[in-house]
Design a protein around this motif. Sequence first.
Motif, PDB file in Angstrom:
ATOM      1  N   ASP A  43      67.881  67.450  57.344  1.00 41.88           N
ATOM      2  CA  ASP A  43      68.557  69.004  57.400  1.00 41.88           C
ATOM      3  C   ASP A  43      68.542  69.625  56.522  1.00 41.88           C
ATOM      4  N   ARG A  44      67.927  68.396  55.023  1.00 40.84           N
ATOM      5  CA  ARG A  44      67.684  69.748  54.475  1.00 40.84           C
ATOM      6  C   ARG A  44      66.870  69.654  53.448  1.00 40.84           C
ATOM      7  N   ALA A  45      66.197  71.188  52.655  1.00 41.60           N
ATOM      8  CA  ALA A  45      65.437  71.089  51.820  1.00 41.60           C
ATOM      9  C   ALA A  45      64.465  70.230  51.125  1.00 41.60           C
ATOM     10  N   SER A  46      63.251  70.150  50.691  1.00 44.07           N
ATOM     11  CA  SER A  46      63.183  69.455  49.198  1.00 44.07           C
ATOM     12  C   SER A  46      63.917  70.250  47.931  1.00 44.07           C
ATOM     13  N   GLY A  47      64.003  69.111  47.168  1.00 45.69           N
ATOM     14  CA  GLY A  47      64.461  69.486  46.209  1.00 45.69           C
ATOM     15  C   GLY A  47      66.224  69.726  46.064  1.00 45.69           C
ATOM     16  N   ALA A  48      66.746  69.146  47.160  1.00 45.36           N
ATOM     17  CA  ALA A  48      67.944  70.297  47.486  1.00 45.36           C
ATOM     18  C   ALA A  48      68.793  68.602  46.879  1.00 45.36           C
ATOM     19  N   PRO A  49      70.390  68.568  46.130  1.00 44.60           N
ATOM     20  CA  PRO A  49      71.437  67.710  45.937  1.00 44.60           C
ATOM     21  C   PRO A  49      71.629  67.134  46.771  1.00 44.60           C
TER      22      PRO A  49
END
Length: 80
Positions: A43-49
Amino acid sequence: RAAAVLAQANASSPRRLSVVYGSILCTGAELAAYKAGSVLELDRASGAPAEILVDGKPFGRGVIGSKDGKTAVRLVEVFP
């Protein structure tokens, strides 16, 4: 004095630190269909914290990276 002893005991007690990079919500049927090689879209984009938890409670945020050839997390925010 008791507070200092308690603080010292807590400081030396082992804590579980977890790094959560993402999650997904799926049905039981979808879960049963997963096998080695399946790709799970988080559920997160690549590189998200990544979320950092201590004993299951929010502690801070970090960025996934590497150090000495191993996966690592750089803390970018520690919650008060």
